[in-house]
Design a protein around this motif. Structure first.
Motif, PDB file in Angstrom:
ATOM      1  N   MET A 136     -10.372  -3.411 -14.412  1.00  0.00           N
ATOM      2  CA  MET A 136      -9.470  -2.810 -13.222  1.00  0.00           C
ATOM      3  C   MET A 136      -8.532  -2.633 -13.404  1.00  0.00           C
ATOM      4  O   MET A 136      -7.242  -3.650 -13.664  1.00  0.00           O
ATOM      5  N   ALA A 141       1.113   0.427  -2.709  1.00  0.00           N
ATOM      6  CA  ALA A 141       0.183   1.077  -1.416  1.00  0.00           C
ATOM      7  C   ALA A 141       1.837   1.123  -0.074  1.00  0.00           C
ATOM      8  O   ALA A 141       1.265   2.379  -0.284  1.00  0.00           O
ATOM      9  N   THR A 151      -2.999  -3.948 -14.960  1.00  0.00           N
ATOM     10  CA  THR A 151      -4.584  -3.915 -16.150  1.00  0.00           C
ATOM     11  C   THR A 151      -5.596  -5.140 -15.742  1.00  0.00           C
ATOM     12  O   THR A 151      -4.964  -5.683 -17.233  1.00  0.00           O
ATOM     13  N   GLN A 164      -2.456  -2.570  -6.153  1.00  0.00           N
ATOM     14  CA  GLN A 164      -2.889  -2.198  -4.533  1.00  0.00           C
ATOM     15  C   GLN A 164      -3.223  -3.546  -3.816  1.00  0.00           C
ATOM     16  O   GLN A 164      -2.033  -3.483  -2.727  1.00  0.00           O
ATOM     17  N   LEU A 165      -3.616  -3.873  -4.812  1.00  0.00           N
ATOM     18  CA  LEU A 165      -4.084  -5.239  -3.946  1.00  0.00           C
ATOM     19  C   LEU A 165      -3.358  -5.959  -3.753  1.00  0.00           C
ATOM     20  O   LEU A 165      -3.430  -7.018  -2.426  1.00  0.00           O
ATOM     21  N   GLU A 170      -4.928  -0.301  -8.885  1.00  0.00           N
ATOM     22  CA  GLU A 170      -5.548  -1.077  -8.367  1.00  0.00           C
ATOM     23  C   GLU A 170      -5.154  -2.930  -8.093  1.00  0.00           C
ATOM     24  O   GLU A 170      -5.305  -2.872  -7.006  1.00  0.00           O
ATOM     25  N   PHE A 184     -14.170  -5.649  -8.018  1.00  0.00           N
ATOM     26  CA  PHE A 184     -13.665  -4.728  -6.807  1.00  0.00           C
ATOM     27  C   PHE A 184     -12.613  -5.472  -6.267  1.00  0.00           C
ATOM     28  O   PHE A 184     -12.296  -6.550  -6.123  1.00  0.00           O
ATOM     29  N   PRO A 185     -12.366  -4.867  -5.032  1.00  0.00           N
ATOM     30  CA  PRO A 185     -11.518  -5.685  -4.812  1.00  0.00           C
ATOM     31  C   PRO A 185     -11.766  -6.377  -3.549  1.00  0.00           C
ATOM     32  O   PRO A 185     -12.655  -5.849  -3.090  1.00  0.00           O
TER      33      PRO A 185
END
Length: 195
Positions: free
Chosen positions: A97, A110, A80, A104-105, A101, A27-28
């Protein structure tokens, strides 16, 4: 005939299952990826090497789990990420992940997404005010939240695994029950036919 039925019922009777499943999730966590690896029985994978790969199988890096089964990895590419760890005895933990995502991290995509949303909405995007909080305070709050949320994430992941395992055992129980009912009816018919 009854002895044969008893023998068959004994052979196909459910035996308590002592196996456990691997639980792995990522998870982020700020600009990092945080993950956890453990078993469905509640034991965590401590001091295990976690290798990180992209979808093509190229190794991106590695991390190591701590005493609670957690690891932290800082991504360098917005692709990925596939996290794998060999836990021994044929158990391999794997979690993924998606590249969106990860981007974005890393702050890529974002800003573009929020700008596009504000253009579509026809008004400027409202930015949360963080005046009064230093970077150090924000980092402390983020660390505190991650620490507090870890047990909840573990329980949710374990519950998902447990529910699936219960469904499998329930299905096996139904199958065994139907076989038993079929053997009972067959034996009953054979006994009535013999009279």
């Amino acid at each position: 005939m009854i002895r044969v039925l008893v023998l068959i019922a004994t052979l196909i009777a459910p035996v308590p299952v002592l196996a456990h499943n691997v639980i792995a999730s990522v998870f982020p966590s700020g600009s990092d990826i945080e993950g956890e690896i453990g078993m469905s029985d509640g034991s965590m994978a401590t001091d295990k090497l976690v290798e990180v790969f992209d979808e093509a199988g190229n190794k991106l890096g590695e991390a190591k789990t701590n005493e609670d089964g957690f690891f932290v990895y800082t991504p360098t590419l917005p692709v990925t990420h596939i996290f794998r760890s060999d836990l021994g005895a044929g158990h391999v933990a794997e979690a993924t992940m998606p590249g969106a995502e990860v981007a974005q991290l890393m702050g890529q995509g974002a800003a573009d997404a929020s700008a596009a949303a504000s253009v579509l909405a026809g008004e400027p995007a409202a930015m949360p005010t963080t005046t009064g909080l230093s970077d150090e305070t924000r980092a402390e709050i983020a660390t505190l939240l991650r620490t507090e949320l870890r047990p909840l994430r573990q329980e949710i992941t374990a519950l998902k695994t447990e529910t699936n395992f219960q469904s499998i055992l329930g299905g096996i129980g139904y199958i065994v029950g139907l076989f038993g009912l079929g053997f009972y009816i067959a034996a009953r018919r054979k006994m009535e036919g013999g009279k």
